[in-house]
Write a protein that holds these residues in place. Structure first.
Motif, PDB file in Angstrom:
ATOM      1  N   VAL A 173     -16.764  19.659 -25.598  1.00 47.01           N
ATOM      2  CA  VAL A 173     -16.328  20.541 -26.683  1.00 47.01           C
ATOM      3  C   VAL A 173     -16.131  21.941 -26.116  1.00 47.01           C
ATOM      4  CG1 VAL A 173     -16.889  21.462 -28.960  1.00 47.01           C
ATOM      5  CG2 VAL A 173     -17.637  19.156 -28.325  1.00 47.01           C
ATOM      6  N   THR A 174     -14.980  22.538 -26.388  1.00 49.73           N
ATOM      7  CA  THR A 174     -14.658  23.864 -25.872  1.00 49.73           C
ATOM      8  C   THR A 174     -14.531  24.858 -27.025  1.00 49.73           C
ATOM      9  OG1 THR A 174     -12.260  23.505 -25.928  1.00 49.73           O
ATOM     10  CG2 THR A 174     -13.436  22.780 -23.952  1.00 49.73           C
ATOM     11  N   ALA A 175     -14.270  26.112 -26.703  1.00 50.00           N
ATOM     12  CA  ALA A 175     -14.312  27.200 -27.676  1.00 50.00           C
ATOM     13  C   ALA A 175     -13.029  27.307 -28.505  1.00 50.00           C
ATOM     14  CB  ALA A 175     -14.567  28.527 -26.964  1.00 50.00           C
ATOM     15  N   GLU A 176     -13.127  28.082 -29.568  1.00 46.92           N
ATOM     16  CA  GLU A 176     -11.992  28.381 -30.446  1.00 46.92           C
ATOM     17  C   GLU A 176     -10.866  29.058 -29.669  1.00 46.92           C
ATOM     18  OE1 GLU A 176     -11.264  31.010 -34.566  1.00 46.92           O
ATOM     19  OE2 GLU A 176     -13.123  31.224 -33.412  1.00 46.92           O
ATOM     20  N   MET A 177      -9.654  28.584 -29.870  1.00 47.31           N
ATOM     21  CA  MET A 177      -8.462  29.163 -29.228  1.00 47.31           C
ATOM     22  C   MET A 177      -8.632  29.300 -27.713  1.00 47.31           C
ATOM     23  SD  MET A 177      -5.927  29.882 -31.388  1.00 47.31           S
ATOM     24  CE  MET A 177      -5.087  31.318 -30.749  1.00 47.31           C
ATOM     25  N   GLY A 178      -9.364  28.339 -27.135  1.00 43.65           N
ATOM     26  CA  GLY A 178      -9.689  28.443 -25.722  1.00 43.65           C
ATOM     27  C   GLY A 178      -8.482  28.345 -24.808  1.00 43.65           C
ATOM     28  N   THR A 179      -7.421  27.681 -25.233  1.00 40.45           N
ATOM     29  CA  THR A 179      -6.282  27.467 -24.345  1.00 40.45           C
ATOM     30  C   THR A 179      -5.437  28.713 -24.157  1.00 40.45           C
ATOM     31  OG1 THR A 179      -4.943  26.680 -26.203  1.00 40.45           O
ATOM     32  CG2 THR A 179      -6.131  25.024 -24.910  1.00 40.45           C
ATOM     33  N   THR A 180      -5.481  29.640 -25.115  1.00 37.46           N
ATOM     34  CA  THR A 180      -4.591  30.812 -25.055  1.00 37.46           C
ATOM     35  C   THR A 180      -5.324  32.143 -25.126  1.00 37.46           C
ATOM     36  OG1 THR A 180      -4.316  30.808 -27.458  1.00 37.46           O
ATOM     37  CG2 THR A 180      -2.715  29.545 -26.168  1.00 37.46           C
ATOM     38  N   GLY A 181      -6.555  32.135 -25.613  1.00 35.36           N
ATOM     39  CA  GLY A 181      -7.214  33.374 -26.001  1.00 35.36           C
ATOM     40  C   GLY A 181      -7.084  33.564 -27.493  1.00 35.36           C
ATOM     41  N   TYR A 182      -8.030  34.277 -28.065  1.00 35.06           N
ATOM     42  CA  TYR A 182      -8.112  34.444 -29.518  1.00 35.06           C
ATOM     43  C   TYR A 182      -7.594  35.812 -29.961  1.00 35.06           C
ATOM     44  CZ  TYR A 182     -10.490  35.144 -34.046  1.00 35.06           C
ATOM     45  OH  TYR A 182     -10.785  35.422 -35.352  1.00 35.06           O
ATOM     46  N   HIS A 183      -8.132  36.870 -29.388  1.00 32.45           N
ATOM     47  CA  HIS A 183      -7.765  38.236 -29.793  1.00 32.45           C
ATOM     48  C   HIS A 183      -6.639  38.724 -28.887  1.00 32.45           C
ATOM     49  CE1 HIS A 183      -7.918  42.161 -31.382  1.00 32.45           C
ATOM     50  NE2 HIS A 183      -8.739  42.707 -30.501  1.00 32.45           N
ATOM     51  N   ILE A 184      -5.453  38.113 -29.055  1.00 35.95           N
ATOM     52  CA  ILE A 184      -4.331  38.434 -28.167  1.00 35.95           C
ATOM     53  C   ILE A 184      -3.133  38.997 -28.929  1.00 35.95           C
ATOM     54  CG2 ILE A 184      -5.046  36.736 -26.448  1.00 35.95           C
ATOM     55  CD1 ILE A 184      -2.905  34.844 -27.535  1.00 35.95           C
ATOM     56  N   GLY A 185      -3.251  39.136 -30.243  1.00 35.83           N
ATOM     57  CA  GLY A 185      -2.173  39.694 -31.039  1.00 35.83           C
ATOM     58  C   GLY A 185      -1.254  38.635 -31.614  1.00 35.83           C
ATOM     59  N   ALA A 186      -0.717  38.942 -32.787  1.00 36.85           N
ATOM     60  CA  ALA A 186       0.094  37.964 -33.521  1.00 36.85           C
ATOM     61  C   ALA A 186       1.337  37.551 -32.745  1.00 36.85           C
ATOM     62  CB  ALA A 186       0.480  38.535 -34.884  1.00 36.85           C
ATOM     63  N   HIS A 203     -18.596  23.213 -23.105  1.00 41.95           N
ATOM     64  CA  HIS A 203     -18.056  24.036 -22.017  1.00 41.95           C
ATOM     65  C   HIS A 203     -18.034  25.487 -22.487  1.00 41.95           C
ATOM     66  CE1 HIS A 203     -15.758  25.559 -18.744  1.00 41.95           C
ATOM     67  NE2 HIS A 203     -14.610  25.629 -19.400  1.00 41.95           N
ATOM     68  N   GLN A 204     -19.034  26.260 -22.076  1.00 39.71           N
ATOM     69  CA  GLN A 204     -19.099  27.684 -22.398  1.00 39.71           C
ATOM     70  C   GLN A 204     -18.643  28.441 -21.152  1.00 39.71           C
ATOM     71  OE1 GLN A 204     -22.364  29.609 -24.821  1.00 39.71           O
ATOM     72  NE2 GLN A 204     -22.784  30.639 -22.891  1.00 39.71           N
ATOM     73  N   GLY A 205     -17.339  28.510 -21.005  1.00 37.49           N
ATOM     74  CA  GLY A 205     -16.771  29.147 -19.827  1.00 37.49           C
ATOM     75  C   GLY A 205     -15.273  29.272 -19.983  1.00 37.49           C
ATOM     76  N   PRO A 206     -14.573  29.849 -19.001  1.00 37.93           N
ATOM     77  CA  PRO A 206     -13.132  30.081 -19.114  1.00 37.93           C
ATOM     78  C   PRO A 206     -12.342  28.782 -19.105  1.00 37.93           C
ATOM     79  CG  PRO A 206     -13.898  30.634 -16.903  1.00 37.93           C
ATOM     80  CD  PRO A 206     -15.124  30.375 -17.724  1.00 37.93           C
ATOM     81  N   HIS A 207     -11.199  28.799 -19.803  1.00 40.92           N
ATOM     82  CA  HIS A 207     -10.356  27.611 -19.871  1.00 40.92           C
ATOM     83  C   HIS A 207      -9.881  27.180 -18.484  1.00 40.92           C
ATOM     84  CE1 HIS A 207      -7.531  24.713 -21.522  1.00 40.92           C
ATOM     85  NE2 HIS A 207      -6.582  25.237 -20.778  1.00 40.92           N
ATOM     86  N   ALA A 208      -9.702  28.144 -17.587  1.00 40.36           N
ATOM     87  CA  ALA A 208      -9.247  27.818 -16.236  1.00 40.36           C
ATOM     88  C   ALA A 208     -10.218  26.889 -15.511  1.00 40.36           C
ATOM     89  CB  ALA A 208      -9.044  29.094 -15.429  1.00 40.36           C
ATOM     90  N   ARG A 209     -11.470  26.891 -15.930  1.00 42.31           N
ATOM     91  CA  ARG A 209     -12.479  26.046 -15.294  1.00 42.31           C
ATOM     92  C   ARG A 209     -12.618  24.696 -15.982  1.00 42.31           C
ATOM     93  NH1 ARG A 209     -14.520  26.928 -10.492  1.00 42.31           N
ATOM     94  NH2 ARG A 209     -16.518  26.061 -11.158  1.00 42.31           N
ATOM     95  N   LEU A 210     -11.741  24.391 -16.951  1.00 38.90           N
ATOM     96  CA  LEU A 210     -11.875  23.147 -17.700  1.00 38.90           C
ATOM     97  C   LEU A 210     -11.774  21.898 -16.822  1.00 38.90           C
ATOM     98  CD1 LEU A 210     -12.310  21.811 -20.418  1.00 38.90           C
ATOM     99  CD2 LEU A 210      -9.852  21.992 -20.846  1.00 38.90           C
TER     100      LEU A 210
END
Length: 258
Positions: free
Chosen positions: A29-42, A6-13
């Motif tokens: 199989v989905t992307a890294e940190m797909g449920t929350t976003g990856y570059h969102i800050g600590a 799944h190469q797309g937004p989590h909302a489309r899961l």
């Protein structure tokens, strides 16, 4: 086994799982940190982190069971005071099969948000196939992929958040890892923009002797068949694993002998 990436937004899961099931996929199989976003800050990562058996696992387990399809998803995992960049594998019945914490952290972005995992090889049996789990930067270390091959991994699942200008990892490194360690690599990327990062897509499924499936740079549900018989053939034709001489490689982990 049929795998969908799944190469797309989590909302489309939910739609992706339904479409994957309709076309006979056994695992999505989905992307890294797909449920929350990856570059969102600590701070955001810490706020959204949860235990491996938390609400997200329950929600996605129910979704997997609804469609009868296995699911590998990325999420921030909390364990005490530590937060890990993790992925979790769910069965088609929604059961938790395996959880892996990223062991090789990528630069300040990862190190500022996560603790490093310390278990290099995490595996599960899925529909008669032994699958292993890594995350993004991990696959760029040949030692780690080889450790999986030696432990019997047949299909290595690698959620990622690969950004430009590192397309060469998807295009060049992933197929080489599959070839040199004689296993399948399923590399599932994002294809959107997050802050100053542009994720490049190009999700890849590679066998030891070819690229089986390849996505472009936009949203896509990518399908590929993985066949253990291919591994038996390629391991016989190019016996890297059988021809290893471990006694010569001690300096890789032990340092040079006096």
């Amino acid at each position: 086994m049929i795998i969908a990436v799944h190469q797309g937004p989590h909302a489309r899961l939910p739609q992706a799982l339904a479409a994957a099931a309709e076309k006979g996929a056994e695992l999505v199989v989905t992307a890294e940190m797909g449920t929350t976003g990856y570059h969102i800050g600590a701070a955001a990562v810490a706020q959204r982190a949860e235990a491996a058996d938390g609400p997200m696992a329950v929600e996605l387990g129910a979704l997997a069971a609804e469609h009868g399809v296995g699911l590998l998803y990325g999420y921030p995992e909390r364990d005490g005071d530590a937060v890990y960049n993790s992925v979790q594998l769910l069965s088609p019945q929604g059961e938790r099969l395996a959880n892996y914490r990223k062991t090789h952290l990528f630069g300040d972005l990862d190190r500022g948000q996560f603790s490093a995992g310390d278990t290099p090889v995490v595996q599960a049996e899925f529909n008669g196939v032994r699958v292993g789990l890594l995350i993004c930067y991990d696959v760029e270390f040949p030692e780690l992929v080889r450790a999986h091959a030696l432990a019997g991994t047949q299909v290595l699942l690698v959620p990622t958040a690969l950004m430009r200008p590192y397309e060469r990892i998807a295009d060049l490194v992933v197929p080489v890892r599959a070839h040199e360690s004689q296993l399948y690599v399923v590399y599932a990327n994002r294809c959107d923009v997050e802050g100053e990062l542009t994720y490049c897509g190009r999700s890849t499924v590679a066998s030891p002797d070819e690229v089986v499936a390849k996505a472009g740079d936009g949203p896509q549900l990518l399908f590929a068949e993985v066949d253990p018989a291919v591994l038996a053939r390629t391991r016989a034709e190019t016996p890297y694993l059988a021809d290893r001489r471990p006694s010569l490689y001690r300096s890789l982990t032990e340092g040079p002998r006096a």
